[in-house]
Design a protein around this motif. Sequence first.
Motif, mmCIF file in Angstrom:
data_model
loop_
_atom_site.group_PDB
_atom_site.id
_atom_site.type_symbol
_atom_site.label_atom_id
_atom_site.label_comp_id
_atom_site.label_asym_id
_atom_site.label_seq_id
_atom_site.Cartn_x
_atom_site.Cartn_y
_atom_site.Cartn_z
ATOM 1 N N GLU A 58 0.832 -1.200 0.000
ATOM 2 C CA GLU A 58 0.000 0.000 0.000
ATOM 3 C C GLU A 58 0.871 1.257 0.000
ATOM 4 O OE1 GLU A 58 -3.290 2.190 2.850
ATOM 5 O OE2 GLU A 58 -3.032 0.027 3.011
ATOM 6 N N ALA A 59 0.555 2.185 -0.898
ATOM 7 C CA ALA A 59 1.303 3.443 -0.965
ATOM 8 C C ALA A 59 1.057 4.258 0.299
ATOM 9 C CB ALA A 59 0.891 4.237 -2.198
ATOM 10 N N VAL A 60 2.149 4.703 0.926
ATOM 11 C CA VAL A 60 2.068 5.514 2.142
ATOM 12 C C VAL A 60 3.077 6.651 2.053
ATOM 13 C CG1 VAL A 60 1.336 3.556 3.585
ATOM 14 C CG2 VAL A 60 3.756 4.166 3.467
ATOM 15 N N ARG A 61 2.818 7.690 2.801
ATOM 16 C CA ARG A 61 3.756 8.808 2.922
ATOM 17 C C ARG A 61 4.763 8.443 4.004
ATOM 18 N NH1 ARG A 61 1.228 10.320 -1.391
ATOM 19 N NH2 ARG A 61 0.139 12.294 -1.382
ATOM 20 N N SER A 62 5.993 8.227 3.626
ATOM 21 C CA SER A 62 6.996 7.785 4.596
ATOM 22 C C SER A 62 7.405 8.889 5.564
ATOM 23 C CB SER A 62 8.222 7.214 3.882
ATOM 24 O OG SER A 62 8.875 8.186 3.110
ATOM 25 N N CYS A 63 7.073 10.137 5.259
ATOM 26 C CA CYS A 63 7.369 11.221 6.209
ATOM 27 C C CYS A 63 6.359 11.238 7.352
ATOM 28 C CB CYS A 63 7.397 12.577 5.515
ATOM 29 S SG CYS A 63 5.781 13.214 5.000
ATOM 30 N N LEU A 64 5.226 10.573 7.168
ATOM 31 C CA LEU A 64 4.180 10.545 8.190
ATOM 32 C C LEU A 64 4.145 9.246 8.977
ATOM 33 C CD1 LEU A 64 1.169 12.133 6.256
ATOM 34 C CD2 LEU A 64 2.774 13.249 7.837
ATOM 35 N N MET A 65 4.950 8.289 8.582
ATOM 36 C CA MET A 65 4.965 6.985 9.229
ATOM 37 C C MET A 65 6.260 6.831 10.007
ATOM 38 S SD MET A 65 4.337 3.352 7.372
ATOM 39 C CE MET A 65 3.344 2.186 8.257
ATOM 40 N N LEU A 66 6.160 6.244 11.163
ATOM 41 C CA LEU A 66 7.355 5.985 11.963
ATOM 42 C C LEU A 66 7.993 4.669 11.523
ATOM 43 C CD1 LEU A 66 5.993 6.991 15.467
ATOM 44 C CD2 LEU A 66 7.462 8.342 13.960
ATOM 45 N N ALA A 67 9.295 4.610 11.585
ATOM 46 C CA ALA A 67 10.009 3.386 11.209
ATOM 47 C C ALA A 67 9.552 2.208 12.055
ATOM 48 C CB ALA A 67 11.517 3.588 11.329
ATOM 49 N N VAL A 68 9.292 2.438 13.340
ATOM 50 C CA VAL A 68 8.873 1.336 14.217
ATOM 51 C C VAL A 68 7.546 0.723 13.773
ATOM 52 C CG1 VAL A 68 10.197 2.100 16.237
ATOM 53 C CG2 VAL A 68 7.824 2.885 15.932
ATOM 54 N N GLN A 69 6.736 1.466 13.030
ATOM 55 C CA GLN A 69 5.467 0.945 12.538
ATOM 56 C C GLN A 69 5.653 -0.104 11.437
ATOM 57 O OE1 GLN A 69 3.883 5.133 11.999
ATOM 58 N NE2 GLN A 69 1.995 4.057 12.560
ATOM 59 N N THR A 70 6.854 -0.192 10.891
ATOM 60 C CA THR A 70 7.112 -1.169 9.834
ATOM 61 C C THR A 70 7.705 -2.460 10.369
ATOM 62 O OG1 THR A 70 9.335 -0.347 9.341
ATOM 63 C CG2 THR A 70 7.488 0.672 8.147
ATOM 64 N N ASN A 71 7.856 -2.577 11.675
ATOM 65 C CA ASN A 71 8.420 -3.788 12.268
ATOM 66 C C ASN A 71 7.632 -5.011 11.794
ATOM 67 O OD1 ASN A 71 10.150 -5.317 13.934
ATOM 68 N ND2 ASN A 71 8.636 -5.307 15.566
ATOM 69 N N GLY A 72 8.358 -5.979 11.220
ATOM 70 C CA GLY A 72 7.738 -7.202 10.728
ATOM 71 C C GLY A 72 7.061 -7.065 9.381
ATOM 72 N N LYS A 73 7.214 -5.925 8.735
ATOM 73 C CA LYS A 73 6.530 -5.667 7.469
ATOM 74 C C LYS A 73 7.506 -5.581 6.300
ATOM 75 C CE LYS A 73 2.668 -3.498 9.724
ATOM 76 N NZ LYS A 73 1.870 -2.307 9.909
ATOM 77 N N SER A 74 6.916 -5.501 5.127
ATOM 78 C CA SER A 74 7.668 -5.371 3.885
ATOM 79 C C SER A 74 7.481 -3.960 3.336
ATOM 80 C CB SER A 74 7.153 -6.405 2.878
ATOM 81 O OG SER A 74 7.772 -6.232 1.636
ATOM 82 N N VAL A 75 8.588 -3.338 2.948
ATOM 83 C CA VAL A 75 8.576 -1.994 2.395
ATOM 84 C C VAL A 75 9.206 -2.042 1.000
ATOM 85 C CG1 VAL A 75 9.439 0.374 2.679
ATOM 86 C CG2 VAL A 75 8.772 -0.961 4.693
ATOM 87 N N ALA A 76 8.602 -1.333 0.069
ATOM 88 C CA ALA A 76 9.163 -1.215 -1.284
ATOM 89 C C ALA A 76 9.429 0.259 -1.559
ATOM 90 C CB ALA A 76 8.205 -1.782 -2.320
ATOM 91 N N THR A 77 10.625 0.541 -2.052
ATOM 92 C CA THR A 77 11.001 1.892 -2.438
ATOM 93 C C THR A 77 11.272 1.924 -3.932
ATOM 94 O OG1 THR A 77 13.396 1.630 -2.188
ATOM 95 C CG2 THR A 77 12.130 2.174 -0.177
ATOM 96 N N VAL A 78 11.496 3.099 -4.465
ATOM 97 C CA VAL A 78 11.763 3.233 -5.893
ATOM 98 C C VAL A 78 12.985 2.422 -6.304
ATOM 99 C CG1 VAL A 78 13.161 5.342 -5.754
ATOM 100 C CG2 VAL A 78 11.739 4.906 -7.790
ATOM 101 N N GLU A 79 13.947 2.261 -5.403
ATOM 102 C CA GLU A 79 15.137 1.469 -5.735
ATOM 103 C C GLU A 79 14.789 0.011 -6.020
ATOM 104 O OE1 GLU A 79 16.796 4.743 -3.013
ATOM 105 O OE2 GLU A 79 14.984 3.523 -3.075
ATOM 106 N N GLY A 80 13.670 -0.448 -5.511
ATOM 107 C CA GLY A 80 13.265 -1.833 -5.698
ATOM 108 C C GLY A 80 12.436 -2.094 -6.944
#
Length: 160
Positions: A58-80
């Motif tokens: 799901e597309a999210v604004r990474s400036c509004l999300m805390l890194a700790v909220q991604t614990n155990g999750k998968s993140v995709a960036t433009v580099e991927g």
Amino acid sequence: MKDLRTISVTVNGTPYSREVETRRTLADFLRLDLKLTGTHLGCEHGACGACTVRVEGEAVRSCLMLAVQTNGKSVATVEGLAKDGKLTPMQNQFWEKHGLQCGFCTPGILMTMTEFLEENPDPTESEVRDALSGNICRCTGYQAIVDAVLATAAQARGEQ
């Protein structure tokens, strides 16, 4: 005293375990800790879309999300997006249709439009423009971006 937590997150298919300050944004975690600088920071309050990444698809604004909220999750960036040095069809269409100029907004737009086309493989121009409304581009005037997204959709449907 800093409040630190250890998180485990998979970014672009690579697992990471890092200790992070609980108030560190996902954008800063990606840029500063993982050195993935394709995620850009513009407004830092979610309005411009430059920092858009995908968390669990799901597309999210990474400036509004805390890194700790991604614990155990998968993140995709433009580099991927590109695999083995090969650009995605949308990245190629942005190149072909001149859908970028300075490139600052491009990573966020690519991430937003990738999710959009997965959900709507046959969009109208109006639907593309609506989906783009959360991403600010100060250079292109949007028409070339819209053309690139529509061409990507047509190509995926076998029409180009």
